[in-house]
Design a protein around this motif. Sequence first.
Motif, PDB file in Angstrom:
ATOM      1  N   SER A 149     -46.386  39.465  32.080  1.00 26.93           N
ATOM      2  CA  SER A 149     -45.816  38.736  30.946  1.00 26.93           C
ATOM      3  C   SER A 149     -45.030  39.684  30.048  1.00 26.93           C
ATOM      4  O   SER A 149     -43.977  39.324  29.500  1.00 26.93           O
ATOM      5  CB  SER A 149     -46.927  38.051  30.139  1.00 26.93           C
ATOM      6  OG  SER A 149     -47.589  37.084  30.919  1.00 26.93           O
ATOM      7  N   ALA A 150     -45.522  40.924  29.897  1.00 23.40           N
ATOM      8  CA  ALA A 150     -44.796  41.923  29.117  1.00 23.40           C
ATOM      9  C   ALA A 150     -43.470  42.266  29.775  1.00 23.40           C
ATOM     10  O   ALA A 150     -42.453  42.455  29.099  1.00 23.40           O
ATOM     11  CB  ALA A 150     -45.650  43.173  28.948  1.00 23.40           C
ATOM     12  N   ARG A 203     -40.939  39.618  28.943  1.00 25.27           N
ATOM     13  CA  ARG A 203     -40.496  39.585  27.552  1.00 25.27           C
ATOM     14  C   ARG A 203     -39.744  40.841  27.123  1.00 25.27           C
ATOM     15  O   ARG A 203     -38.760  40.762  26.391  1.00 25.27           O
ATOM     16  CB  ARG A 203     -41.700  39.392  26.617  1.00 25.27           C
ATOM     17  CG  ARG A 203     -42.328  38.018  26.683  1.00 25.27           C
ATOM     18  CD  ARG A 203     -43.619  37.994  25.893  1.00 25.27           C
ATOM     19  NE  ARG A 203     -44.218  36.675  25.862  1.00 25.27           N
ATOM     20  CZ  ARG A 203     -44.061  35.803  24.870  1.00 25.27           C
ATOM     21  NH1 ARG A 203     -43.320  36.129  23.829  1.00 25.27           N
ATOM     22  NH2 ARG A 203     -44.639  34.628  24.919  1.00 25.27           N
ATOM     23  N   ALA A 204     -40.223  42.006  27.559  1.00 28.46           N
ATOM     24  CA  ALA A 204     -39.654  43.262  27.061  1.00 28.46           C
ATOM     25  C   ALA A 204     -38.935  44.073  28.117  1.00 28.46           C
ATOM     26  O   ALA A 204     -38.304  45.072  27.789  1.00 28.46           O
ATOM     27  CB  ALA A 204     -40.762  44.110  26.433  1.00 28.46           C
ATOM     28  N   ALA A 235     -42.334  47.736  29.325  1.00 30.77           N
ATOM     29  CA  ALA A 235     -43.683  47.336  29.721  1.00 30.77           C
ATOM     30  C   ALA A 235     -44.397  48.473  30.446  1.00 30.77           C
ATOM     31  O   ALA A 235     -45.583  48.732  30.207  1.00 30.77           O
ATOM     32  CB  ALA A 235     -43.630  46.097  30.605  1.00 30.77           C
ATOM     33  N   GLY A 242     -35.043  42.063  26.580  1.00 33.76           N
ATOM     34  CA  GLY A 242     -35.583  41.344  25.439  1.00 33.76           C
ATOM     35  C   GLY A 242     -35.129  41.931  24.127  1.00 33.76           C
ATOM     36  O   GLY A 242     -34.623  43.035  24.052  1.00 33.76           O
ATOM     37  N   ARG A 249     -39.264  40.938  22.272  1.00 35.98           N
ATOM     38  CA  ARG A 249     -39.568  42.320  22.652  1.00 35.98           C
ATOM     39  C   ARG A 249     -40.857  42.798  21.995  1.00 35.98           C
ATOM     40  O   ARG A 249     -41.672  43.475  22.628  1.00 35.98           O
ATOM     41  CB  ARG A 249     -38.399  43.217  22.239  1.00 35.98           C
ATOM     42  CG  ARG A 249     -38.539  44.658  22.730  1.00 35.98           C
ATOM     43  CD  ARG A 249     -37.347  45.476  22.301  1.00 35.98           C
ATOM     44  NE  ARG A 249     -37.435  46.844  22.788  1.00 35.98           N
ATOM     45  CZ  ARG A 249     -37.035  47.245  23.983  1.00 35.98           C
ATOM     46  NH1 ARG A 249     -36.517  46.355  24.817  1.00 35.98           N
ATOM     47  NH2 ARG A 249     -37.150  48.498  24.352  1.00 35.98           N
ATOM     48  N   GLY A 251     -43.661  41.388  23.841  1.00 40.04           N
ATOM     49  CA  GLY A 251     -43.824  42.091  25.110  1.00 40.04           C
ATOM     50  C   GLY A 251     -44.565  43.401  24.951  1.00 40.04           C
ATOM     51  O   GLY A 251     -45.406  43.760  25.771  1.00 40.04           O
ATOM     52  N   ALA A 311     -48.114  44.426  26.565  1.00 37.01           N
ATOM     53  CA  ALA A 311     -48.277  45.663  27.325  1.00 37.01           C
ATOM     54  C   ALA A 311     -49.469  46.469  26.805  1.00 37.01           C
ATOM     55  O   ALA A 311     -50.189  47.101  27.587  1.00 37.01           O
ATOM     56  CB  ALA A 311     -46.998  46.503  27.256  1.00 37.01           C
TER      57      ALA A 311
END
Length: 341
Positions: free
Chosen positions: A89-90, A93-94, A99, A151, A156, A159, A163
């Motif tokens: 998922s991190a 998003r980032a 991550a 992101g 971000r 994310g 992480a």
Amino acid sequence: MTARRDFALVALAGVLWGTGGLAGAALADAEHLPASAVAAWRLLGGGGLLLVALVLTGALRRVPRTRVVLGRVVVTGLLAAAYQAAYFSAVARAGVATATLVALGAAPVLVAVGAAVLGRRLPSGRTVLALVLALTGLVCLVGTSTAAGTGSGSGRTGGVLLALVAAGAFATMTAINRGGTPGLGALPLTALAFTLGGIVLVAVSAVVGPGVQVPGTTRGWALVTYLALVPTAAAYGAYFRGLHTVPATSAALLALLEPLTATVGAVLLLDERLGLAGLVGAVLLAAAVVVLRPRTRRSPTMVGPGRAAGDTSRSDAVRARGANTSGVMRASDPREGPAPR
């Protein structure tokens, strides 16, 4: 002391995890699977296949049905599921670089801090040096890379937080399994915990999303099989076995061989280029492994296995005392029996 074999097993786990990144990316591209599905297939496949093998060989019947074993399996399975879900998922998003830096970089720091607090002792100079080398190398290796969809703004930030959750889950999983569990081997732990973790991911995906998609091609299933067997079942089995003697901080640092292996694999297989910063990072990560390597049990200051120079055993003292008082070894008297060893 850290056993050389266990150190090698933990290092092997880091290398195998690096090949898992390449296989997971190939699976996602070939089957158009989201990261959550790749994570679910990784845990469920690796744990399930290993579980079947242990049942067929009868090894699972030797695992004690105790509350301690059950608790260790459940906690490890939940932590594995949390790590996989939070990390992927991190990434979404980032981005991969952020991550990886946060999740893999924060894990050994969290383990080192936790060990220092609980043990009320600062880490050794060698551990600190390895931390500095490894984290600097990770930043050079991963931090300079760019990726699409990195992101921005709140996405971000979310994310990065995810992480950190992944780092905490991995660090906790490493710490609680340090030294092993009586009666629970590394392979049964991997089989039971990861099967449970895969089931949890499948259930969560079914509740909050469209569920876990099934690969539709032979190549897709081949990638799932490799991902399940090599970087999951074999890698985590080796990792948990190595934790019997390898300190948790050292194990978390050796896990940084994952991005190093993935980078080398991308250069060799995907024709990617490794710049100067990446090359420096690879060298620093390798240097951290050299610094962490277990010291030999024998050295010039050792008289014999397990006996330091200048140390005398109880039997030596008895012999010396007997020689000084009577000129005859006390152990030579059959009424007294052999000298203690």
